[in-house]
Design an enzyme around this catalytic site. Structure first.
Site, PDB file in Angstrom:
ATOM      1  CE1 TYR A 112       4.493  -0.945   3.388  1.00  0.00           C
ATOM      2  CE2 TYR A 112       5.345   1.086   2.445  1.00  0.00           C
ATOM      3  CZ  TYR A 112       4.284   0.266   2.741  1.00  0.00           C
ATOM      4  OH  TYR A 112       3.012   0.625   2.373  1.00  0.00           O
ATOM      5  CB  SER A 115      -1.460  -2.246   0.897  1.00  0.00           C
ATOM      6  OG  SER A 115      -0.862  -0.998   1.037  1.00  0.00           O
ATOM      7  CE  LYS A 122       0.450  -1.143   3.929  1.00  0.00           C
ATOM      8  NZ  LYS A 122      -0.541  -0.067   3.712  1.00  0.00           N
ATOM      9  CB  VAL A 143      -2.140   1.394  -4.539  1.00  0.00           C
ATOM     10  CG1 VAL A 143      -2.699   2.218  -3.422  1.00  0.00           C
ATOM     11  CG2 VAL A 143      -0.686   1.080  -4.350  1.00  0.00           C
ATOM     12  CE1 TYR A 176      -4.752   0.546   4.227  1.00  0.00           C
ATOM     13  CE2 TYR A 176      -5.853   0.443   2.122  1.00  0.00           C
ATOM     14  CZ  TYR A 176      -4.764   0.176   2.917  1.00  0.00           C
ATOM     15  OH  TYR A 176      -3.689  -0.464   2.390  1.00  0.00           O
TER      16      TYR A 176
HETATM   17  O1  DON Z   1       2.916   2.570   0.690  1.00  0.00           O
HETATM   18  C1  DON Z   1       2.646   2.652  -0.484  1.00  0.00           C
HETATM   19  O2  DON Z   1       2.479   3.711  -0.993  1.00  0.00           O
HETATM   20  C2  DON Z   1       2.446   1.455  -1.385  1.00  0.00           C
HETATM   21  N1  DON Z   1       3.653   0.853  -1.763  1.00  0.00           N
HETATM   22  C3  DON Z   1       1.480   0.496  -0.852  1.00  0.00           C
HETATM   23  C4  DON Z   1       0.202   1.179  -0.475  1.00  0.00           C
HETATM   24  C5  DON Z   1      -1.001   0.406  -0.785  1.00  0.00           C
HETATM   25  O3  DON Z   1      -1.045  -0.559  -1.512  1.00  0.00           O
HETATM   26  C6  DON Z   1      -2.215   0.957  -0.166  1.00  0.00           C
HETATM   27  N2  DON Z   1      -3.361   0.170  -0.465  1.00  0.00           N
HETATM   28  N3  DON Z   1      -4.367   0.394  -0.930  1.00  0.00           N
END
Ligand code: DON
Length: 445
Positions: A192, A67, A70, A262, A244
């Site tokens: 994405y 993320s 983003k 993540v 978030y």
């Molecule tokens: O959308 C997802 O599940 C992941 N590829 C990225 C999400 C993410 O990193 C959320 N951040 N904390």
């Protein structure tokens, strides 16, 4: 080790030592490949606006950006389409919800912001996709320019997320069912996944954050990656939405625009100061790195980096307010000294912005016997004038002239000039003595 290297690296090492033992949190496992990360990995990196790099621990260990991509893809969308067009499709309100929540506006289906998955999928969908410049190619180029080196994709993580990414696909279908988005979010969600699988290190993240902090110019390469207003817009959304449902608490306590991912990456940016990147895969319940959060929080507290802190005022914009007869260059003769007495001199130094220009103009208003007589503005020791300060000084000088006070400026580098300057332009001279001499001659004539 030099003084600066020692001081900053020591600060990072202290943070590393302080938090390396914290083993709260869990490694993300909803994408199977991410579960293989070393829970003990911990790297910290900081890059200054001059491109000085500082790091400690696992700052060069690769991991996927997730993320943290983003804000940078949002920056790309803003650069291509502009804020008004992007905002038609993605809002900029904190969702107060988890990263993968169905954060869609009632009625329109517009995602709350570009930092949650729903908004990021739409943001990715907005990036143009042409045969000459495919969408993912544009994204990878952009992320690479932010990092200052060519990045690549971790194909195993990509495959793992593509296999298990049904929640994001469901979000994309929901978006398509509710809104008139002119492009296909279902196709974009696959892009994405790829963008989330781009491989970076904590040092790369520091460079990416530093580029935003540096007004869109990468401080390592000098590359203008995005326009300055776009960098400011992205930092604003990071400040309000980047963490978030803990974004408010983060801004309150840490006070820096930030974004987590993540896989354990976290960035924070101090506008016009530094970019920081951390890596530690143990995550809190909200999906942000536990040690990264602690380390950036402590650094902000120790070094006074909170955005809302009252900054130390640059106390010495105006270095001199006097009359020309008091200067060493004043003539000895009685009559000439008396004429020089009628000429006030205000000298400024450093970089002039709105705050500094206000000080200079105030000093010019007050200078001279009861605020009358000629005024010389000495810019010899001014290093920079931004467009706001230039406009303020030019209109201030015009106003003084309209009030009957003769003015002249010592401005050897032409910092106050503008293209197309005519007779109404400020009267600029190469030296203070020449500017004073002109005002004295005006008085005599
Ligand atoms: O959308 C997802 O599940 C992941 N590829 C990225 C999400 C993410 O990193 C959320 N951040 N904390």
């Amino acid at each position: 080790m030099s003084a600066a290297t020692g001081a900053v690296t020591d600060a990072l090492r202290e943070l590393h030592a302080e938090f390396a033992g914290v083993d709260d949190g869990e490694v993300a496992d909803y994408i199977p490949q991410l579960a293989l990360a070393d829970p003990g990995a911990f790297g910290l990196a900081l890059i200054s606006m001059d491109g000085h790099r500082y790091s400690t621990g696992d700052a060069e260990v690769p991991f996927t950006v997730q993320s943290v991509s983003k804000p940078f893809v949002y920056a790309l969308a803003l650069s291509v389409l502009g804020l008004d067009e992007v905002s038609r499709w993605v809002n900029a309100e904190p969702s107060g919800e988890a990263f993968n929540a169905i954060s869609l506006e009632r009625g329109t289906g517009r995602p709350d912001n570009a930092m949650v998955n729903a908004g990021a999928i739409v943001t990715t969908a907005l990036i143009p996709d042409t045969p000459a410049a495919p969408r993912f190619g544009r994204i990878l180029d952009c992320l690479s320019r932010f990092a200052g080196r060519r990045l690549d994709v971790d194909e195993e993580v990509y495959a793992s997320e593509a296999l298990t990414g049904d929640r994001n696909r469901a979000l994309a279908y929901l978006i398509r069912s509710t809104g008139p988005l002119p492009v296909d979010p279902v196709a974009a969600v696959e892009t994405y996944f790829r963008q989330c699988s781009v491989r970076v290190t904590a040092l790369d993240l520091a460079a990416m954050a530093a580029t935003l902090a540096h007004g869109g110019v990468n401080p390592l390469t000098g590359d203008r990656v995005v326009p300055e207003p776009v960098a400011a817009q992205v930092l604003a959304v990071m400040a309000t939405c980047g963490m978030y449902d803990s974004s408010g608490d983060w801004l309150l306590r840490v006070g820096l625009p930030a974004k987590s991912g993540v896989s354990g990456g976290l960035i924070a940016a101090g506008p016009a100061r530094f970019g920081m990147g951390t890596y530690s895969p143990l995550l809190d319940a909200g999906g942000s790195s536990v040690r990264g959060h602690l380390a950036i929080g402590r650094l902000s507290e120790r070094l006074g980096l909170h955005l809302m802190h009252n900054p130390a005022l640059a106390g010495s914009t105006v270095t001199l307010v006097t009359t020309a007869d008091d200067l060493p260059s004043a003539p000895a003769a009685e009559r000439d000294r008396a004429r020089h007495e009628q000429v006030a001199v205000v000298a400024a130094q450093g970089a002039l912005d709105f705050t500094a220009a206000e000080r200079v103009l105030y000093a010019m208003d007050e200078a001279g016997p009861e605020g009358t007589g000629a005024v010389v503005l000495d810019l010899l020791r001014v290093t920079d004038i931004d467009t706001v300060a230039r406009a303020m000084l030019r209109s201030g000088l015009a106003r003084l002239t309209a009030d009957g006070r003769r003015t002249a400026v010592a401005d050897p580098d032409g910092r106050l000039r503008e293209p197309g300057d005519g007779a109404a332009a400020p009267r600029c001279f190469a030296t203070r003595e020449e500017a004073v001499a002109r005002c004295v001659a005006d008085a005599a004539g």
